[in-house]
Design an enzyme around this catalytic site. Structure first.
Site, mmCIF file in Angstrom:
data_model
loop_
_atom_site.group_PDB
_atom_site.id
_atom_site.type_symbol
_atom_site.label_atom_id
_atom_site.label_comp_id
_atom_site.label_asym_id
_atom_site.label_seq_id
_atom_site.Cartn_x
_atom_site.Cartn_y
_atom_site.Cartn_z
ATOM 1 N N HIS A 252 21.492 89.290 -6.322
ATOM 2 C CA HIS A 252 20.431 89.017 -7.301
ATOM 3 C C HIS A 252 19.329 90.050 -7.127
ATOM 4 C CE1 HIS A 252 17.177 86.865 -9.407
ATOM 5 N NE2 HIS A 252 18.133 86.235 -10.033
ATOM 6 N N GLU A 307 24.017 82.268 -11.647
ATOM 7 C CA GLU A 307 24.959 82.543 -12.730
ATOM 8 C C GLU A 307 26.385 82.163 -12.343
ATOM 9 O OE1 GLU A 307 24.292 84.333 -15.899
ATOM 10 O OE2 GLU A 307 22.362 83.467 -15.368
#
Length: 369
Positions: A252, A307
């Site tokens: 991330h 996600e």
């Protein structure tokens, strides 16, 4: 040296959330996000972000009533949606439909009642457009269902399985708010001009539409599909890493350690183990991938991001890929409106500077060219 994109520049003070990428923390008004998802519903968490406290019994009932009343699409909004081009993407439909809501009742300053209305409208807009494009009749919202359950009902036509509704609700709580991201900044900039809440929300939706911000986790879906077909997570992942491919759903740009939203989502999914094959596959894939990433890229600290598990949930509830970013938008409306409300309490118009890097020229130079 100046960073592009205002990176590292403090644009506002906020008490709504803390995003700590170094320590892997996400706090909603001081509370760890993992604790919030364990104990509170979507509606209660939204109330917390708007008011700074959780609702009592009568307040909870009043909020549910307001959401129920505002889920109903008026005829004029249906007409707007019906007249949009059939090929228009769903995010543009949401942006246009919400923009059409902007009447004289939305003035400065914004109110929590306005925030509730916009939050209630987005799922209905998504469901109305989705079913119309599929040639199916629109289903009126059900007052006996909670916010997330009703969203799934309006899209699919049947009440969702409890495990699916709980998984999606956890995801939507985790994506209600995430600091001064691009869409939240866009909302606050618009609000800083003393424009109305609808205009601020429209700015945010337009920003969320961009693939660098609200992009759907299609890469994770493709990975899970490939592993499902092969039946061997280690073989698929190992071959990808040998070829130097990026492993979608891991790492991330903000969190340099574990993504706290992924951890909270994983904890909820662990409680559902054995209830859905896609959720089970996601858990097995994560265990395998983290071990192999440590083998191939030691010291990189690459973990699952939100996600990854979002994709597993969307796959489990059979949600079409075109609904991923709109669903993200349906939850983030709460965070956007909370920030606009906060902006209005101590407002100052945003007016950053730019650095000119072009030449100084005379009229003769321009005329000659």
């Amino acid at each position: 040296m100046m960073e592009k994109g205002l990176k590292g520049v403090v644009a506002a003070q906020t008490s709504i959330s803390l995003v700590d990428g170094i320590q892997g923390k996400l706090l909603y008004r001081g509370l760890d996000i993992g604790e919030v998802t364990k104990h509170y519903s979507f509606e209660e968490t939204a109330y917390f972000l708007w008011h700074g406290r959780f609702p009592g019994g009568p307040e909870r009932a009043q909020l549910k009533n307001e959401l129920n009343q505002n889920r109903v699409l008026c005829d004029s909004m249906k007409e707007v949606i019906d007249h949009l081009p059939k090929g228009m993407d769903l995010m543009s439909v949401i942006r246009t439909a919400i923009s059409s809501e902007g009447t004289e009742k939305y003035g400065w300053k914004p109110t929590i009642s306005q925030a509730i209305r916009l939050t209630a409208l987005v799922p209905s807009i998504i469901a109305y457009r989705t079913r119309r494009m599929a040639g199916k009749p629109f289903l009126s919202p059900r007052e006996d269902l909670d916010h997330v359950e009703n969203y799934l009902f309006m899209i699919n036509g049947t009440a969702p399985l409890k495990a699916h509704a709980e998984a999606l609700e956890t995801y939507m709580i985790l994506t209600l708010e995430h600091g001064m991201n691009a869409s939240t900044f866009a909302a606050r900039v618009t609000a800083s001009t003393e424009s109305d809440l609808v205009s601020a929300a429209t700015s945010a939706i337009g920003t969320m539409k961009g693939p660098l911000h609200g992009g759907a986790p299609s890469g994770v879906i493709a990975l899970l599909d490939e592993i499902s077909q092969a039946g061997d997570p280690e073989k698929v992942i190992r071959e990808k890493l040998i070829r130097g491919e990026k492993l979608m759903g891991f790492g991330h740009r903000v969190y340099k350690t574990v993504d706290p939203r992924a951890m909270a989502l994983k904890e909820r999914l662990l409680n559902m183990s054995g209830k859905d094959q896609w959720l089970d596959l996601a858990l097995e894939t994560e265990r395998t991938a983290v071990a192999l990433l440590q083998e191939f890229k030691p010291g990189r600290s690459l973990y699952t991001n939100v996600e990854f598990y979002a994709a597993a949930i969307m796959k489990a509830i059979q949600m079409d890929e075109q609904l991923f970013t709109p669903t993200f938008t349906a939850s983030r409306m709460v965070g956007w409106t909370a920030h606009v409300l906060e902006q209005s309490e101590d407002n100052a118009i945003f007016r950053p500077e730019s650095v000119y890097i072009g030449p100084e020229r005379s009229m003769a130079d321009v005329q000659h060219n």
